[in-house]
Design a protein around this motif. Sequence first.
Motif, PDB file in Angstrom:
ATOM      1  N   LYS A 294       0.823  -1.214   0.000  1.00 53.59           N
ATOM      2  CA  LYS A 294       0.000   0.000   0.000  1.00 53.59           C
ATOM      3  C   LYS A 294       0.859   1.267   0.000  1.00 53.59           C
ATOM      4  O   LYS A 294       0.448   2.309   0.535  1.00 53.59           O
ATOM      5  CB  LYS A 294      -0.946   0.003   1.197  1.00 53.59           C
ATOM      6  CG  LYS A 294      -1.960  -1.138   1.194  1.00 53.59           C
ATOM      7  CD  LYS A 294      -2.800  -1.168   2.470  1.00 53.59           C
ATOM      8  CE  LYS A 294      -3.632   0.085   2.634  1.00 53.59           C
ATOM      9  NZ  LYS A 294      -4.521  -0.011   3.830  1.00 53.59           N
ATOM     10  N   MET A 325      -5.873  -7.625   4.652  1.00 55.64           N
ATOM     11  CA  MET A 325      -6.509  -7.336   3.372  1.00 55.64           C
ATOM     12  C   MET A 325      -8.000  -7.684   3.437  1.00 55.64           C
ATOM     13  O   MET A 325      -8.592  -8.132   2.461  1.00 55.64           O
ATOM     14  CB  MET A 325      -5.818  -8.121   2.252  1.00 55.64           C
ATOM     15  CG  MET A 325      -4.349  -7.792   2.095  1.00 55.64           C
ATOM     16  SD  MET A 325      -3.541  -8.681   0.726  1.00 55.64           S
ATOM     17  CE  MET A 325      -4.353  -7.949  -0.686  1.00 55.64           C
ATOM     18  N   TYR A 331      -4.933  -2.886  -3.427  1.00 52.96           N
ATOM     19  CA  TYR A 331      -3.736  -2.979  -2.594  1.00 52.96           C
ATOM     20  C   TYR A 331      -2.493  -3.045  -3.494  1.00 52.96           C
ATOM     21  O   TYR A 331      -2.184  -4.088  -4.067  1.00 52.96           O
ATOM     22  CB  TYR A 331      -3.791  -4.222  -1.702  1.00 52.96           C
ATOM     23  CG  TYR A 331      -4.911  -4.200  -0.677  1.00 52.96           C
ATOM     24  CD1 TYR A 331      -4.668  -3.761   0.617  1.00 52.96           C
ATOM     25  CD2 TYR A 331      -6.190  -4.629  -1.012  1.00 52.96           C
ATOM     26  CE1 TYR A 331      -5.685  -3.749   1.567  1.00 52.96           C
ATOM     27  CE2 TYR A 331      -7.214  -4.617  -0.078  1.00 52.96           C
ATOM     28  CZ  TYR A 331      -6.959  -4.171   1.213  1.00 52.96           C
ATOM     29  OH  TYR A 331      -7.956  -4.158   2.143  1.00 52.96           O
ATOM     30  N   THR A 357      -1.005  -4.926  -8.400  1.00 50.46           N
ATOM     31  CA  THR A 357      -2.104  -4.413  -7.573  1.00 50.46           C
ATOM     32  C   THR A 357      -3.130  -5.517  -7.386  1.00 50.46           C
ATOM     33  O   THR A 357      -3.634  -6.085  -8.370  1.00 50.46           O
ATOM     34  CB  THR A 357      -2.772  -3.185  -8.211  1.00 50.46           C
ATOM     35  OG1 THR A 357      -1.812  -2.125  -8.323  1.00 50.46           O
ATOM     36  CG2 THR A 357      -3.939  -2.708  -7.351  1.00 50.46           C
TER      37      THR A 357
END
Length: 400
Positions: A294, A325, A331, A357
Amino acid sequence: GSTVVKDTLFQSIPVGGSVQHTFSTPVNLTDAGWYRNVWAQTDLKADEDHSNNRFNHELFVSPTYSPPHREDFEQNYGYWLKDSANSTLEHGIPYGTIVDTAASGTKIWATNLDGLYPINDSSYIESPCFNFADMRNPVFELKILGEAEKDKDGLALYYSVDNGVTWNLVPRKGAFDWNWYSSDLVEGLNGPGWDTTVNTWMRARQLLPDEAAGQSNVKFSLVFATDPYNRFEGYGIDDIRVYEAPPDVGVSSMPYPTSQCELSPYVQPQVYVKNHGIDTLFTGTQIPLSLHFKDQHRFLDTLKLTSSLPPGDSVSFTFSDTLNMSYAGDYPFKVYTMLEDDPYFYTQTNNYTLVDTISVLGMPRYDIGYVIGTPAPVDTTLDAGAGFASYDWSTGDNTQ
């Protein structure tokens, strides 16, 4: 002062003949460099002609280096010897038009420190000894600056594995673009070499031939040769390095986590680490890894190989840290290895970092209200809300 060792020869010598004698007392020659005042002399009392009693000699002791080794020629000539007193090659501070500075410091070797090289020339400098007994993939690196007549005059590197008895060209090896030679045929050299203008210091390096690996008496010779026409400034030589080819590993994929509807608060990322290098990574090798999550958090971990990893193979690794998560969203990940000092050593392509991602889509949230019991069926409508296009009931229906 001088060290004088005396000994006595008990042996007949025929008229006009000679014998070989080894002194019983050793002389300390551990310091590298020139010993200019070495002599041997007979002292026979009945000798009627003393003019031929003494033999004077200059002795050079070459050091032996076990790589990694770096030479910038600042302290001295680096124990690189030119082929003769009349050799074109010179060591010192350059004052040329193109060759007017050193790559580092102030001193270099050059074909001419302040002018043009001669025609019909063939000169060289010979390196000290190198012990490659523990090396598998040795690399030779240097920096050059200057100019030569294209395809006619040039510079090339030769190597010897028998302490300079025989010599062979160091050719291009592999597909790496390391500025190794600019011409396949330089007339003066009768082979490959550098022959083009280099206005700024250029680094060139090459994997040495397989024959050199494991040898204990390796030497190098930088040879400069010209044809009968046209004179140019020639080349400066600086910052020579000899070292083992480094490893090349990178994160090739991340099989977990993947984008899905839900993930837990305790995700342990799993990645594959690939050996992109030219040699096997052996059992016990420790590969540091870094994971950025992140764009805020950085996690460090280490992969310790439990078996050898040949070139082209990959191994799975799971990070010990856990990531939360559990919430819907995107993310960003960046995962990379930190084993090599220069990740762009072999190519200009980034093969050590994985950027990805992972999306957590989230599950629909709903509220069916109070549970009411009735003796008869009651029609009830469940609405998942905006953003959800279909349903999946146990009956097989997919509408509201």
